[in-house]
Each structure stands twice: as C-alpha cells, then as structure tokens.
Design a protein around this motif. Structure first.
Motif, PDB file in Angstrom:
ATOM      1  N   ALA A   1       0.825  -1.202   0.000  1.00 52.72           N
ATOM      2  CA  ALA A   1       0.000   0.000   0.000  1.00 52.72           C
ATOM      3  C   ALA A   1       0.863   1.258   0.000  1.00 52.72           C
ATOM      4  CB  ALA A   1      -0.919  -0.009   1.219  1.00 52.72           C
ATOM      5  N   ALA A   2       1.952   1.232   0.788  1.00 50.23           N
ATOM      6  CA  ALA A   2       2.826   2.408   0.875  1.00 50.23           C
ATOM      7  C   ALA A   2       3.530   2.692  -0.445  1.00 50.23           C
ATOM      8  CB  ALA A   2       3.854   2.201   1.991  1.00 50.23           C
TER       9      ALA A   2
ATOM     10  N   TYR B   1      -3.211   7.315   9.332  1.00 49.40           N
ATOM     11  CA  TYR B   1      -2.019   7.865   9.979  1.00 49.40           C
ATOM     12  C   TYR B   1      -1.440   9.049   9.220  1.00 49.40           C
ATOM     13  CZ  TYR B   1      -2.544   3.824  12.874  1.00 49.40           C
ATOM     14  OH  TYR B   1      -3.071   2.891  13.744  1.00 49.40           O
ATOM     15  N   VAL B   2      -2.240   9.632   8.326  1.00 51.77           N
ATOM     16  CA  VAL B   2      -1.790  10.822   7.601  1.00 51.77           C
ATOM     17  C   VAL B   2      -2.822  11.937   7.731  1.00 51.77           C
ATOM     18  CG1 VAL B   2      -0.446   9.491   5.921  1.00 51.77           C
ATOM     19  CG2 VAL B   2      -2.825  10.080   5.398  1.00 51.77           C
ATOM     20  N   GLU B   3      -2.316  13.159   7.627  1.00 54.12           N
ATOM     21  CA  GLU B   3      -3.155  14.341   7.476  1.00 54.12           C
ATOM     22  C   GLU B   3      -3.080  14.773   5.998  1.00 54.12           C
ATOM     23  OE1 GLU B   3      -5.104  15.543   9.621  1.00 54.12           O
ATOM     24  OE2 GLU B   3      -4.231  15.697  11.626  1.00 54.12           O
TER      25      GLU B   3
ATOM     26  N   GLU C   1       0.727  13.805   4.868  1.00 53.97           N
ATOM     27  CA  GLU C   1       1.810  13.962   5.828  1.00 53.97           C
ATOM     28  C   GLU C   1       1.500  13.192   7.114  1.00 53.97           C
ATOM     29  OE1 GLU C   1       3.226  18.432   4.414  1.00 53.97           O
ATOM     30  OE2 GLU C   1       2.204  18.194   6.334  1.00 53.97           O
ATOM     31  N   PRO C   2       2.520  12.759   7.856  1.00 48.42           N
ATOM     32  CA  PRO C   2       2.276  11.972   9.065  1.00 48.42           C
ATOM     33  C   PRO C   2       1.466  12.743  10.098  1.00 48.42           C
ATOM     34  CG  PRO C   2       4.580  12.663   8.923  1.00 48.42           C
ATOM     35  CD  PRO C   2       3.955  12.962   7.596  1.00 48.42           C
TER      36      PRO C   2
ATOM     37  N   ALA D   1       4.041   5.932   7.532  1.00 49.09           N
ATOM     38  CA  ALA D   1       3.586   7.298   7.266  1.00 49.09           C
ATOM     39  C   ALA D   1       4.567   8.342   7.767  1.00 49.09           C
ATOM     40  CB  ALA D   1       2.216   7.524   7.908  1.00 49.09           C
ATOM     41  N   GLY D   2       5.507   7.950   8.653  1.00 47.38           N
ATOM     42  CA  GLY D   2       6.468   8.898   9.199  1.00 47.38           C
ATOM     43  C   GLY D   2       6.158   9.327  10.616  1.00 47.38           C
TER      44      GLY D   2
END
Length: 478
Positions: free
Chosen positions: A119-120, A470-472, A142-143, A170-171
């Motif tokens: 997926a990543a 897990y991202v914005e 972004e994380p 995701a970081g």
C-alpha cells in the motif's frame, strides 16, 4: 524464565521510574513465565518527550517514503525469522493454543506487514488534485504525529503491528502501550526495531496498567490514539480524544452472526465454525458467536454444532493437539462461567458444556466450550460480548427474519452467510450491517479494510485504508 528489567523508551533500554515489576504467569498452570518492567506516568512523560523530539526534529518523518519502507521491510524479515519463538512465548503468556499463535506469527503478521508495504509503495504521498491540470493544487499526505498504540492481550503482535507499521510507514513516531498479560512479547519487539534501523526516539514500548494507559491517552504530546479493546474502554478513550480533538481509531467488540441458509452444507459449516467461532479460545472480537438457523433445519444445525464442539480438544495450549486453551485470567474465566449460568437462568437450552471447569484442568483458567439452543435474540447471552467459547443458536423464520436478527445488535464487526448459492450469499451479505462479512467461510485477507459499524468501532485497519488513518491531508495551491 524471561526477565525484562528495563523499558524500551525511544530506542533505548531504560530503568523504569517505579520498581514495581509485572509477574506474568501461565493461564494453564499459573507457573511463572517471566517478569517485566511496568511503566508509570513518569515513564510515559519520558517516552512522549522522545517521540515528540523525534517527530518534530528527527529524520524519520523527513525521510523519503521508500527509505522508511526499506526499514519496515527489514523489520518484517527479522520478525518472521523469530516466528516460532514468539508464538511459543505468546502461548505461554495468554494461553492461546499453539496452532493459533503459530498461524498468527508465521503467516498472518508477515502478510499483514507486506500488505501495508504494498500500500505504501503505491500511496499518493504527494500528487496533483486534478491529474489533468498542470496548474492545479497539490495534495500532500503527511504523518499525523505522535501515535499512542494501545493493544489487548489476545493477539498481541497482530494488534501491535497492525497499528505500528502503518504509523511508521507514514512517518509517525509511536508509543506502544502493551497489556500487562503480554508484556514479555511486547518488549521482545524492541531489539527487532533497533536492528531494523529505526532511529532514536521513534519507538517506545510500555507495558502498563489501565491508569497509566489513561494518562497516555490524555497526554498533550499525543496526536493520535489507535486502540484495540473493549467497547467500554473505547468509549472512554473517544471521550478524552474528543475533548482534546485528537485523531482516534478504535477497533472494539463484536457479537457476530453466522446465517445458515436452508441450502447450506452443514459439513462445511461445521468446519468453518471451528475457526470462525473457536479460534484463539474464542477470545476474539470477530468470533461468530450467534448462529442463526432456519426452523426447517434447526435441530439438524443444533446437532451438527454439538458434534463439532464436543470434538474440540481442550487443554494445555502448548500441546499441538489442543484446539482451545485456558482463558487469560481468573476474572475472565469467571466472567465466561457467569454468562453460562446466566444463559441457563434466561431459559436457553444447554446443549453441551456448562459452567464447571473441565475435569483434570482445575489448575488453570479453563471453561467448557458451551452451546445454547432455543435462544431468543433479546437474551443477554445473545446481545452481550462474552469473549469466550460460548455459542448461541437462534432460529429464524425466513431470510428477512435472519437479516433482521443479525442486525439487531449494538455491534457490527463481522458475520457470515452459509449457502450453496454464491450470488445469493453475496446478496444477503449486502444486507448485514457489519464491517466484514464472509460467505461460506472465505478469508478476507489483509488488504481489504477491517473494522466495524456501530459500537464495534471507528475507522479501519489493513492495506490502504489502514495506512490512510495515519496521515493528514494538506492542499498546496500554487
């Protein structure tokens, strides 16, 4: 005996603030498995400080996604290489039968992580909002920040890594709050993350009690909470997160229904329920514990389920022949026994099992796998999550009645349909208000989203859907 005297905080083995270690004892015979350091609020503060610094100023969130993927791929290799040892460790801690912990460690978890990696690789970390316009805005993912991953004891590495892996990809930086019952296997992850190349501050592992967990949830340095556990605890976490406007995902309880249609093959049904209802000692949120049977075949279904349950070996979870081991703790054993006694009081017919401990297993937290027939869906044994090997068989008049009963639940996590007609099974599945439905026991895998409707939770895990939590999203207009 295994002894972890220190906590894993920000990538370093650190003396705990409080000298109050956990004793982990076997649910089978209560022998001492090991000791582990227990986190207190002071340790949470230290872990959040490390995670905050690593997120705000460290390299991990600023790496290219492919660099993070390489580290997680290495971790997956290291983790899979220890599958046998980790399976045995988990079994010794929580009493899950060895066949189940081996399946989780050697097969499910490696594939779960591999699915996140796939997926990543294809995730749109930064892309135009309108691919056809050269002048349009950019969309960045972004994380979300510092993540508190809070997990139960029943499938600890699956529950931990289904949250930690997408967060790390995701970081994000992550604090894993492990259950006291399975503290040893949680801390065993520390050196694997270090060897894989996770930078300082990015990962902490804290076995802790409920009070310290709540302190972590409410900590102002936490940006997102990812939780698996009871619906009651999930409500409390959601209320705290709501007050602080933290991101939250919750994977909670269930009372899943298996609808057996008139044309179903009962041999296939029995083989499927062996896994869907009784895997992991039935200490599973997604277990199919309500069996819905047509009146035209009701006694036939009752007889088939009785034969299945009485064929399951109950005993020492380290024995490869054992299908069902002990409950995890004395209070969990007592809880399941109390529900069996309640079912009898409610007027359900006890088909097999009962509240007494299986003969010869009095030294552990065992219960007899139990089946109730003549159950009305309004009974508490049909409405409340028991989290143990207790099935209720509920009659239905026709297909509409079956769907109505299946949906008449505060939960909406899983469920199943059994039929000789595949397309008909899919049509019925579409009418069931749950996050996951299996037709004839099909395996949904680890790429499709997993999660629930109603009181079964908020959000989804696995694959692209899990990674997206897990991202914005950031829009950059140029």
């Amino acid at each position: 005996m295994i002894d972890y005297e220190k906590l894993f905080i920000g990538g370093h083995w650190t003396e705990p603030a409080s000298a109050d270690p956990l004793e982990i004892r076997s649910p089978h015979d209560r022998s001492l498995v090991g000791r582990a350091a227990q986190a207190s609020p002071a340790d949470v503060d230290l872990a959040v400080q490390a995670a905050r610094y690593a997120f705000d100023d460290g390299p991990w969130p600023r790496m290219a996604p492919a660099e993070r993927q390489a580290v997680i791929a290495r971790f997956n290799e290291l983790h899979a290489a220890r599958a046998e040892d980790l399976a045995a460790l988990v079994t010794s801690e929580n009493g899950s039968a060895l066949w189940f912990t081996h399946m989780i460690q050697a097969h499910l978890v490696p594939e779960q992580t591999a699915a996140y990696l796939r997926a990543a690789e294809s995730f749109g970390w930064e892309e135009p909002v309108d691919p056809g316009s050269a002048a349009g805005p950019l969309l960045r993912r972004e994380p979300v920040g510092v993540v508190a991953a809070i997990i139960p004891w029943n499938a600890p590495h699956q529950s931990a890594l289904v949250k930690m892996v997408p967060a790390l990809l995701a970081g994000c930086t992550v604090i894993l709050k492990a259950s006291p019952e399975t503290a040893l296997d949680a801390l065993a992850l520390g050196d694997l993350f270090t060897e894989a190349g996770i930078p300082d501050g990015v990962v902490s592992i804290l076995p802790a009690d409920r009070a310290t967990s709540e302190y972590l949830v409410a900590h102002p340095g936490i940006d997102k909470i990812a939780f698996t556990g009871s619906t009651a605890a999930g409500r409390r976490i959601a209320s705290i997160a709501g007050e602080q406007l933290k991101r939250v995902s919750l994977e909670l309880g269930g009372k899943s229904a298996a609808i057996i249609l008139e044309d179903a093959d009962l041999t296939a049904v029995s083989e499927g329920l062996k896994y869907l209802s009784f895997a992991n000692n039935s200490e599973s949120c997604v277990a199919h514990t309500r069996i819905l049977a047509p009146r035209s075949r009701y006694e036939e279904v009752v007889a088939a389920v009785k034969t299945l349950v009485e064929s399951l070996n109950v005993g020492d979870p380290t024995d490869p022949a054992t299908w069902i081991g002990p409950m995890v703790r004395a209070d969990q054993q007592q809880r399941v026994q109390s529900y069996i006694e309640l079912g009898i009081k409610e007027g359900a017919r006890l088909v097999t099992g009962g509240p007494d401990v299986p003969e010869g297993l009095e030294g552990g937290y065992y219960v007899r796998p139990t089946v109730f027939a003549d159950v009305d869906n309004s009974m508490r044994i049909a409405q409340e999550e028991i989290f143990g090997p207790v099935l209720v068989i509920i009659p239905f008049e026709d297909e509409d009645d079956a769907v109505r009963i299946a949906n008449d639940s505060p939960y909406g996590l899983g469920g199943g349909v059994w039929t000789a007609d595949r397309e008909h099974g899919i049509a019925v599945a579409r009418r069931i208000r749950t996050g996951q439905v299996t037709v004839n026991g099909a395996d949904p895998g680890t790429t499709a989203p997993f999660g629930g409707y109603k009181a079964s939770g908020i959000g989804r895990e696995f694959g692209v859907s899990g990674l997206a939590h897990y991202v914005e999203l950031k829009t950059i207009a140029v």
